[in-house]
Design an enzyme around this catalytic site. Structure first.
Site, PDB file in Angstrom:
ATOM      1  N   PHE A  68       0.843  -1.191   0.000  1.00 50.47           N
ATOM      2  CA  PHE A  68       0.000   0.000   0.000  1.00 50.47           C
ATOM      3  C   PHE A  68       0.882   1.246   0.000  1.00 50.47           C
ATOM      4  O   PHE A  68       1.998   1.234   0.523  1.00 50.47           O
ATOM      5  CB  PHE A  68      -0.880   0.064   1.262  1.00 50.47           C
ATOM      6  CG  PHE A  68      -1.795  -1.104   1.429  1.00 50.47           C
ATOM      7  CD1 PHE A  68      -3.048  -1.104   0.826  1.00 50.47           C
ATOM      8  CD2 PHE A  68      -1.411  -2.213   2.167  1.00 50.47           C
ATOM      9  CE1 PHE A  68      -3.903  -2.190   0.972  1.00 50.47           C
ATOM     10  CE2 PHE A  68      -2.260  -3.296   2.314  1.00 50.47           C
ATOM     11  CZ  PHE A  68      -3.507  -3.286   1.719  1.00 50.47           C
ATOM     12  N   ASP A  69       0.360   2.319  -0.552  1.00 52.54           N
ATOM     13  CA  ASP A  69       1.013   3.617  -0.435  1.00 52.54           C
ATOM     14  C   ASP A  69      -0.068   4.685  -0.494  1.00 52.54           C
ATOM     15  O   ASP A  69      -0.926   4.666  -1.371  1.00 52.54           O
ATOM     16  CB  ASP A  69       2.026   3.851  -1.552  1.00 52.54           C
ATOM     17  CG  ASP A  69       2.847   5.101  -1.309  1.00 52.54           C
ATOM     18  OD1 ASP A  69       3.623   5.115  -0.323  1.00 52.54           O
ATOM     19  OD2 ASP A  69       2.707   6.074  -2.075  1.00 52.54           O
ATOM     20  N   THR A  70      -0.030   5.591   0.463  1.00 52.57           N
ATOM     21  CA  THR A  70      -1.040   6.648   0.569  1.00 52.57           C
ATOM     22  C   THR A  70      -0.386   8.012   0.412  1.00 52.57           C
ATOM     23  O   THR A  70       0.631   8.291   1.052  1.00 52.57           O
ATOM     24  CB  THR A  70      -1.757   6.568   1.936  1.00 52.57           C
ATOM     25  OG1 THR A  70      -2.331   5.265   2.069  1.00 52.57           O
ATOM     26  CG2 THR A  70      -2.845   7.625   2.057  1.00 52.57           C
TER      27      THR A  70
END
Length: 189
Positions: A68-70
């Site tokens: 994941f990357d936000t």
């Protein structure tokens, strides 16, 4: 038979969400540099999630690896984690009284092969906070490890007027999207 699931992130927030929804997993942190190649910043979260998932997948043969990357985007410009308290206050001042997008890239890899990648987008609107309120939040040190310099799940919630979309996306793991992708891939959780 249940697949072994690995979270390719050291984020305590992502771990908390996976535990909340009953996913059995373990954590292996990727030390891979996140250097997206795209010229479109809106693709950075997906690319970074893919980099993490593939890096951990190379180490964890047979496991289903979640990456994941936000990122927070204001007027199409990505706001990462602040480098200093002054940087945090600057970011919060820019977000103050305005709406912005939070995009999380989701990637799932197994045996070094990318099985799926997608993005989730949520609109967040800050209320009109006073400079003193923003400075007090920065002084708490809470914003220092968060994209856009705030945490919706912590004291940063005080800064927010409302959201349109997935709350958990803003925290860093879009639950419905992740579960749907795992289901599409026939991964039992």
């Amino acid at each position: 038979m249940k697949s072994q699931i690995v979270l390719g992130s050291g984020s305590p927030r992502r771990s908390e969400i996976l535990k909340l929804i009953g996913v059995d997993f373990r954590v292996v942190v990727s030390n891979e540099d996140e250097n997206p190649k795209s010229t479109n910043p809106l693709e950075f979260p997906r690319e970074n999630a893919t980099i993490k998932a593939l890096a951990v997948s190379r180490m964890e043969r047979g496991a289903v690896v979640l990456g994941f990357d936000t990122l927070v985007f204001l007027d199409g410009v990505p706001l990462g984690k602040p480098k200093s308290e002054a940087d945090a206050l600057d970011m919060l001042s820019k977000l103050n009284g305005r709406g912005h997008k939070v995009i999380t890239g989701v990637a799932i890899a197994r045996d070094g092969k990318l099985l799926a990648a997608s993005e989730e987008e949520t609109e967040v609107v800050f209320r009109n906070n006073t400079l003193q309120e923003l400075q007090e939040y920065v002084n708490s040190r809470d914003p220092m490890d968060k994209a856009g310099a705030y945490g919706i799940q912590t004291a940063g919630a005080r800064l927010i007027q409302g959201i349109n979309g997935c709350y958990y996306n803003v925290v860093g793991l879009p639950v419905a999207r992740t579960l749907q992708m795992l289901s599409d891939l026939k991964v039992e959780v």
